[in-house]
Design an enzyme around this catalytic site. Structure first.
Site, short mmCIF file in Angstrom:
data_model
loop_
_atom_site.label_atom_id
_atom_site.label_comp_id
_atom_site.label_asym_id
_atom_site.label_seq_id
_atom_site.Cartn_x
_atom_site.Cartn_y
_atom_site.Cartn_z
CD GLU A 104 -3.09 -1.02 2.17
OE1 GLU A 104 -2.94 -0.19 3.09
OE2 GLU A 104 -4.05 -1.80 2.11
CG HIS A 149 -9.21 6.71 1.34
ND1 HIS A 149 -9.12 6.48 -0.01
CD2 HIS A 149 -8.65 5.63 1.95
CE1 HIS A 149 -8.53 5.30 -0.21
NE2 HIS A 149 -8.23 4.77 0.97
NE ARG A 166 -4.75 5.83 2.93
CZ ARG A 166 -5.43 5.07 3.76
NH1 ARG A 166 -5.90 5.58 4.89
NH2 ARG A 166 -5.64 3.79 3.49
CG HIS A 171 -10.40 7.05 5.32
ND1 HIS A 171 -11.41 6.11 5.12
CD2 HIS A 171 -9.25 6.34 5.53
CE1 HIS A 171 -10.89 4.90 5.19
NE2 HIS A 171 -9.60 5.00 5.46
NE ARG A 189 -5.23 5.77 9.02
CZ ARG A 189 -5.66 4.78 8.23
NH1 ARG A 189 -5.17 3.56 8.38
NH2 ARG A 189 -6.55 5.00 7.30
#
Length: 512
Positions: A114, A231, A286, A342, A377
């Site tokens: 990811e 997100h 992100r 998100h 995060r």
């Protein structure tokens, strides 16, 4: 109605609450959940997985380094190392409970990639169904655990201190308006996030920061409230609707980041692959991807995620099902996407044992600010953080001999917010992906009016986010100021607490 003062109260039915309750066994635990156990928790919608440095080319320090890089100067190195080191045990514990993680041809755990991870280290279950599978496993274990008493359909409405200021219980209320008091030797908040404060969100609409409001009203310090992660690839299908009941289906389904990890690409309506020249491309952090998509939308473009991958039905069954539910075939048609609220990196400030600044109170999961996530995060670190701190919180409570006094009588229940729709639209428009002083000041002024008028949790938490964002005159991680696009030379946390715990007037300051 009251329970024994030897009881421990855990509030919240996601992975953080369930794992904490299980780790506390055989101590007596009352688990307070607003919905039927396993329902209405953001954990169940988590399409990513659990980050763990288990591969032959991976190391714990590499996981910690990636976490620190994503956190943009505000992740704490010792916390990052400690949580990364806790990952193998957390995975083993879940396997021991019967979690059916995906396996490779040799029978080992299959590891995915990811964004912003330097190695394949994402442990999955049923492809993109990790959150649901883990939640189902923990729910079964909780149901079978004799030391856990589950109270379904009850919502914590107030934390109750004793005469010395130690939290000694909670007040709770059910959907019929009945109230009760639960005495407790310790209270653990595991109430989740606050995406429901935004009009565009991937979270349950009931996720409005209620745990933050509970803690703030007893004087607990909140940290880094301004850092909200958007997100980048929520599915722009049907939009958000206030028709969705609180805690009902997510207003914006999610196209998991793992799609980009397996080769999916972003394109504008002009056919431009606009991430091609950005460091990290589609697998950049992100906040970087979210702002790039937001810029395209602001310019009048639409954005699609081309996820026409081989075997998408088998590898990402959750995404495929969500697409079909909205009339899309992801094997044939690219998915329209946009950023949506998100995850909240900020929360109740806690120490290495999960203790809040108010005695008798612990916090676990998204509601807590542990120092792991910093300003942004790292993908798939959230379930890991909850699992790691659940164990440490349980160990801390089990080793404590504090005897709280009698909890004070609860106050009258606070009303719901008649301005819910207005607050959500305001936060999306002025406290969203891109912010500036004018929009933040205007939003704060309106939220102060609503907070003074209604005294509800939504306006209190929204105001805390907005005022912290207004005071942070820099861009860092998930917080981007168009009028201050560069980061400050020194990375500093912000702290917020109510000026008077019984009021809704917040004071925010930055600390080293």
């Amino acid at each position: 109605m009251s329970h024994s003062r030897e009881n421990i109260v855990v509030v919240g039915g996601g992975v953080a609450g369930l794992a904490t309750a299980l780790r506390l066994a055989p101590l007596p635990v009352t688990l307070v959940v607003a919905a039927p156990l396993g329902a209405e928790a953001a954990t169940g919608w988590a399409q990513g997985g659990i980050a763990a440095a288990l591969g032959p080319d991976d190391r714990l320090d590499l996981h910690a380094i990636d976490t620190l890089a994503a956190g943009a100067g505000l992740s704490e190195p010792e916390v990052a190392r400690r949580v990364a080191a806790a990952a193998p045990e957390a995975i083993d514990w879940l396997v021991g409970l019967g979690t059916p993680f995906d396996r490779d041809a040799e029978g080992g755990l299959a590891l995915g990639l990811e964004a912003a991870h330097s190695r394949r280290r994402i442990v999955h279950a049923e492809g993109d169904g990790t959150g649901r599978v883990v939640l189902e496993t923990l729910t079964r274990a909780v149901r079978a655990c004799p030391s856990i008493h589950v109270m379904e359909g009850w919502r914590a409405s107030e934390l109750l201190p004793d005469a010395q200021g130690r939290i000694a219980g909670i007040a709770a209320r059910d959907r019929d308006g009945r109230t009760l008091t639960l005495a407790a030797r310790a209270v653990v908040l595991a109430t989740g996030g606050l995406g429901g404060l935004y009009a565009a969100t991937t979270n349950p609409l009931g996720a409005v920061g209620s745990g933050l409001a509970l803690a703030a009203r007893v004087g607990a310090v909140l940290r880094d409230m301004e850092f909200v992660q958007f997100h980048p690839t929520a599915m722009a299908v049907g939009g958000d609707s206030e028709r969705a009941a609180s805690g009902g289906p997510a207003p914006m389904p999610l196209a998991t980041e793992a799609l980009r990890g397996e080769g999916a690409r972003l394109f504008s309506s002009r056919g431009e692959r606009f991430m091609a020249e950005v460091p990290g491309q589609e697998l950049a952090a992100r906040d970087v991807v979210a702002r790039a998509i937001f810029a395209q939308l602001t310019a009048g473009e639409t954005v699609v995620l081309d996820a026409r991958l081989k075997d998408i039905e088998r590898r990402f069954p959750g995404v495929a099902a969500l697409c079909r539910a909205h009339g899309l075939d992801p094997a044939v048609t690219p998915i329209p996407v946009r950023p949506a609220a998100h995850y909240h990196m900020g929360g109740i400030r806690v120490d290495a044992a999960g203790r809040a600044s108010v005695p008798g109170l612990w916090a676990c999961g998204e509601v807590a600010s542990t120092g792991l996530h910093g300003a942004n995060r790292l993908a798939s670190n959230s379930l890991l953080e909850a699992l790691a701190f659940a164990r440490w919180i349980a160990q801390d409570i089990a080793g404590e001999e504090a005897a709280p006094g009698t909890p004070r009588a609860p106050a009258a229940p606070r009303p719901g917010s008649p301005a819910r729709a207005e607050i959500r639209a305001l936060m999306d428009r002025q406290v969203g992906v891109v912010r500036d002083a004018e929009g933040l000041a205007s939003a704060a002024a309106r939220l102060r009016v609503l907070s003074a008028r209604d005294g509800c949790d939504l306006s209190l938490v929204a105001l805390a986010i907005t005022e912290a964002a207004l005071r942070r005159c820099e861009s860092r991680g998930g917080h981007f100021r168009a009028d201050h696009p560069a980061p400050a030379a020194l990375a500093r946390h912000s702290e917020t607490r109510l000026a008077v715990p019984s009021s809704d007037a917040a004071e925010t300051r930055q600390v080293a």
